[in-house]
Design an enzyme around this catalytic site. Structure first.
Site, PDB file in Angstrom:
ATOM      1  N   ASP A  65      -8.271  -9.060   4.051  1.00 10.82           N
ATOM      2  CA  ASP A  65      -8.045  -7.967   4.996  1.00 10.82           C
ATOM      3  C   ASP A  65      -9.073  -7.878   6.125  1.00 10.82           C
ATOM      4  O   ASP A  65      -9.934  -7.006   6.084  1.00 10.82           O
ATOM      5  CB  ASP A  65      -8.036  -6.632   4.228  1.00 10.82           C
ATOM      6  CG  ASP A  65      -7.556  -5.483   5.089  1.00 10.82           C
ATOM      7  OD1 ASP A  65      -7.065  -5.745   6.191  1.00 10.82           O
ATOM      8  OD2 ASP A  65      -7.672  -4.328   4.645  1.00 10.82           O
ATOM      9  N   GLU A  85       0.821  -1.214   0.000  1.00 12.58           N
ATOM     10  CA  GLU A  85       0.000   0.000   0.000  1.00 12.58           C
ATOM     11  C   GLU A  85       0.860   1.270   0.000  1.00 12.58           C
ATOM     12  O   GLU A  85       0.628   2.193   0.774  1.00 12.58           O
ATOM     13  CB  GLU A  85      -0.965  -0.013   1.191  1.00 12.58           C
ATOM     14  CG  GLU A  85      -1.915  -1.206   1.149  1.00 12.58           C
ATOM     15  CD  GLU A  85      -2.988  -1.206   2.236  1.00 12.58           C
ATOM     16  OE1 GLU A  85      -2.722  -0.686   3.331  1.00 12.58           O
ATOM     17  OE2 GLU A  85      -4.073  -1.739   1.975  1.00 12.58           O
ATOM     18  N   GLU A  99     -12.579  -2.408  12.150  1.00 14.63           N
ATOM     19  CA  GLU A  99     -12.573  -1.627  10.916  1.00 14.63           C
ATOM     20  C   GLU A  99     -13.677  -2.042   9.955  1.00 14.63           C
ATOM     21  O   GLU A  99     -14.285  -1.201   9.294  1.00 14.63           O
ATOM     22  CB  GLU A  99     -11.195  -1.812  10.248  1.00 14.63           C
ATOM     23  CG  GLU A  99     -11.079  -1.184   8.894  1.00 14.63           C
ATOM     24  CD  GLU A  99      -9.707  -1.422   8.260  1.00 14.63           C
ATOM     25  OE1 GLU A  99      -8.828  -2.015   8.910  1.00 14.63           O
ATOM     26  OE2 GLU A  99      -9.531  -0.998   7.104  1.00 14.63           O
TER      27      GLU A  99
HETATM   28  C1  BDP Z   1      -6.097  -2.230   6.126  1.00 11.86           C
HETATM   29  C2  BDP Z   1      -6.376  -0.857   6.622  1.00 11.86           C
HETATM   30  C3  BDP Z   1      -5.223   0.084   6.495  1.00 11.86           C
HETATM   31  C4  BDP Z   1      -3.973  -0.566   7.054  1.00 11.86           C
HETATM   32  C5  BDP Z   1      -3.733  -1.887   6.359  1.00 11.86           C
HETATM   33  C6  BDP Z   1      -2.581  -2.664   6.964  1.00 11.86           C
HETATM   34  O1  BDP Z   1      -7.488  -0.352   5.914  1.00 11.86           O
HETATM   35  O2  BDP Z   1      -5.549   1.259   7.170  1.00 11.86           O
HETATM   36  O3  BDP Z   1      -2.871   0.256   6.904  1.00 11.86           O
HETATM   37  O4  BDP Z   1      -4.858  -2.710   6.506  1.00 11.86           O
HETATM   38  O5  BDP Z   1      -2.851  -3.635   7.643  1.00 11.86           O
HETATM   39  O6  BDP Z   1      -7.016  -3.055   6.768  1.00 11.86           O
HETATM   40  O7  BDP Z   1      -1.430  -2.336   6.729  1.00 11.86           O
END
Ligand code: BDP
Length: 719
Positions: A384, A310, A412
């Site tokens: 996720d 990401e 989340e």
């Molecule tokens: C996702 C989240 C994000 C996190 C990412 C992570 O939306 O904010 O940075 O995972 O785990 O669930 O790195």
């Protein structure tokens, strides 16, 4: 003016009562230590007359144990125990196992099996006197034993049978705080970060110690202080000093501090031209940085790293592998005994491969290449933290690398801190899943505790749900998820049902007329969320960015795998993601027996049906109903469950203080409204995209699809 003494007395009583009732805002968590019932107090007075501590020491952890015991007895028994040197009837003896002979006590059996962290609580008869013994091989074990004893008493457990031997199954039981240095918490729904970075190290908030107590009481022994999307500032001298101040507060409670390390820190704060892991100058920078941290925090735990994920920097920026990156940090930490927790949460928009397959493809070839002090940290599922996912295929497959299971405590994707969703059942489902890595009986639990492939390092991580809200977690019931995480990290085979009962007894009352119905709500709650958000294996249908509310229609985001349409693939003819051989073949990443099960729509089970299959709406389900009928029924089921929770909760009013009762009722009301919203918006969309009508007798969505699509939430928390 003359004041009537009776009136004055009544006024004082009223003031005290008002104070007492307003105290129940959840801040005390499961450490409330309320006065025991009359009957139980009678027994307690017999069993606990004094406290004998051997040896009397100034050890900070021992002081923490004694302080907690006295705090507990002051509440439960309404008086602390007098300290004595010699055993007598009703002594509570807190003693290291090596000191038991000072009292001519018969050494209990198999003490060595308690290891470095376990404890033993026993009733013993010594020269005609019955005493209670809390013993362990280490101060840390005594601390855990002290909390465990108090938890028994708080639950008013029978005293005569007190006999507990407990040893953790996992070594590293760590909270991951996604907290930024400006106190914003990514995916935090409980207010600002509890770390007041600005005023540290000079101002030490009382909350820091209470945080440490809460964690120690459930065996958590590590805390990663900053977000995985890390700022390199955390590694500057100014911020190391702040982390060191927190480490000083946590140390007596057996909690080590860790930091998330930004891979580009050598550039960002080190002035180097690159952060290539094979560049000797970069390696030297990390070695010196580690030494500097250890000078400030001698028991520093190590680094957590999110790399090439990401948008975060990582070794692949230099055509190096994840192993190259992890091993560089491992080399820097090894002389000090630190570990690297390297995350496997990676996927790329430039990779056309099914997102669910990418981490496995990336990490499997690296198995065997990681240094001894590296754990690869893997989220429970391949996408996720969704309401439901299959287990991550790396579990059971990656044999030569210790895998750290990463769970999310903050919700989340499960209704933030407003929806009641007890995650103990989710954690248990994942841990008890059989990976078949070494044939039948190869549970994820055995991967997490290291026993499946005989790893000495083992760990479980939980993304924390703490914040400045008085309840810590943003709602009372979300405290149970922090509690359940600790309990399951300690015992990977613990049962969600037992943990829920224990949490309810500690947090409210041991009365079974309360505990049974409240536990029933908890145990059904996560499935209710699955049903009104993402039933039958659907996934990732939440609003863009903030993940608040339904948005299954979103299709235009730059990265394909950020679009809900990528996941549900619904069109006129069918719905679901084909992960069989004709689709992405993600099933091939699982053991053959599972690949077979997952690949067969009649064998996979409805929980993961649309995760693995794209099916026509007319597909016949085992019940004889069509997929479309069952899909709609699950949405309805989710909504009616929450309405039932609301009604059931109302019946429990007499057991709960007015503050917490009202705060829970208010949240359930929101949840019921949002469950209907989820159901209505999702069905309005699936109706439109499939061109179908809802089955006869089904309630139509309250609003048009366009209405749901028009909703915007610019200030949703946690983003
Ligand atoms: C996702 C989240 C994000 C996190 C990412 C992570 O939306 O904010 O940075 O995972 O785990 O669930 O790195």
């Amino acid at each position: 003016m003359k004041i009537n003494p009776i009136l004055l007395f009544c006024l004082i009583l009223l003031a005290v009562a008002a104070q007492c009732s307003s105290a129940e805002d959840g801040y005390e968590l499961w450490l409330r230590y309320p006065e025991a019932s009359k009957n139980y107090t009678k027994q307690l007075n017999k069993y606990f007359r004094n406290l004998v501590v051997n040896p009397q020491t100034n050890n900070p952890m021992r002081r923490a144990s004694i302080e907690e015991l006295q705090r507990g007895f002051a509440g439960i028994l309404q008086k602390p125990l007098p300290l004595k040197n010699r055993l007598s009837r009703g002594s509570l003896l807190l003693a290291l196992s090596s000191k038991l002979e000072d009292f001519a006590l018969p050494a209990p059996e198999n003490l060595e099996q308690l290891g470095e962290q376990g404890y033993l609580i026993q009733r013993l008869s010594v020269k005609g006197n019955t005493i209670t013994l809390v013993t362990a091989n280490t101060e840390r074990g005594l601390l855990y034993g002290s909390f465990a004893l108090l938890q028994q008493l708080q639950q008013q457990k029978p005293l005569a049978e007190l006999n507990i031997r407990s040893v953790p199954s996992v070594d590293l039981r760590v909270l991951n705080h996604w907290d930024n240095l400006d106190r914003h918490t990514e995916r935090g729904y409980a207010g600002q970060s509890i770390w007041d970075w600005w005023h540290l190290p000079d101002i030490i908030e009382p909350r820091y110690k209470d945080y440490a107590r809460a964690n120690a009481s459930i065996g958590i022994n590590g805390s990663v202080l900053n977000n995985v999307n890390a700022s390199a500032q955390s590694l500057t001298p100014r911020y190391i000093a702040k982390a060191a101040a927190l480490a000083d507060v946590f140390r007596p409670y057996g909690i080590k501090v860790y930091l998330s390390a930004r891979f580009s820190a050598p550039i960002d704060v080190g002035g180097l031209p690159n952060s290539d892991p094979l560049n000797p100058a970069v390696r030297r920078w990390w070695r010196e940085k580690s030494a500097e941290i250890y000078r400030a925090i001698p028991d520093f735990g190590g680094f957590l790293v999110k790399a090439n994920s990401e948008g975060q920097p990582g070794p692949q920026d230099y055509n190096r592998s994840h192993a190259d990156g992890a091993n560089m940090l491992a080399e820097a930490l090894a002389p000090h005994g630190g570990v690297v927790m390297w995350r496997a949460f990676v996927y790329s928009e430039h990779n056309a491969e099914d997102r669910a397959k990418q981490a496995y493809n990336e990490f499997m070839p690296l198995d065997g290449q990681f240094a001894d002090n590296v754990l690869v940290q893997v989220k429970n599922g391949p996408i996720d933290f969704q309401p439901r996912e299959p287990f991550h295929p790396l579990f059971g497959a990656m044999q030569k690398t210790p895998l750290m299971l990463e769970l999310q405590i903050t919700k989340e994707y499960l209704g933030f801190s407003t929806h009641l969703a007890y995650l103990g059942t989710l954690y248990e489902e994942v841990l008890q899943e059989d990976t078949h890595g070494q044939g039948a009986g190869s549970s994820v639990a055995k991967v997490a505790d290291g026993s499946l492939y005989q790893h000495t390092l083992s760990g479980v991580a939980g993304v924390a749900n703490t914040g400045m809200h008085r309840s810590w977690s943003g709602s009372i019931f979300d405290q149970s998820n922090w509690f359940a995480f600790g309990r399951m990290a300690w015992n990977v085979n613990a049962k969600a049902r037992d943990i829920a009962g224990e949490w309810l007894r500690l947090s409210f009352t041991p009365a079974s007329q309360f505990v049974e119905p409240a536990r029933d709500i908890m145990l059904r709650s996560r499935e209710a969320v699955v049903n009104y958000m993402t039933p039958l294996g659907l996934t990732h249908l939440m609003g863009t960015g903030h993940h608040y509310g339904p948005a299954p229609w979103v299709a235009e985001l730059a990265r394909p795998e950020w679009n809900p349409t990528y996941y549900h693939r619904a069109d006129k003819n069918g719905i679901g993601f084909d992960r069989g051989p004709k689709g992405s073949n993600a099933i091939s990443q699982y053991a053959p027996i599972l690949a077979q099960r997952y690949g067969d729509p009649n064998a996979v089970g409805k929980e993961l049906l649309l995760w693995f299959h794209h099916l026509p709406y007319e597909h016949l389900m085992p019940s004889g109903k069509t997929l479309w009928q069952v899909l709609v029924a699950h949405y309805d089921q989710g909504v009616s469950e929450v309405e039932q929770f609301q009604a059931d909760w109302q019946k429990l009013r007499s057991f709960v203080d007015p503050e917490r009762f009202a705060s829970i009722s208010a949240r359930l009301k929101i949840q019921a409204r949002e469950a209907r919203w989820w159901r209505d918006a999702s069905l309005a969309y699936f109706k439109a995209v499939s061109g179908r009508e809802l089955p006869k007798g089904t309630r139509e969505p309250e609003h048009s699809l366009e209405y749901y699509q028009s909703l915007r939430f610019p200030f949703a928390p946690g983003n």
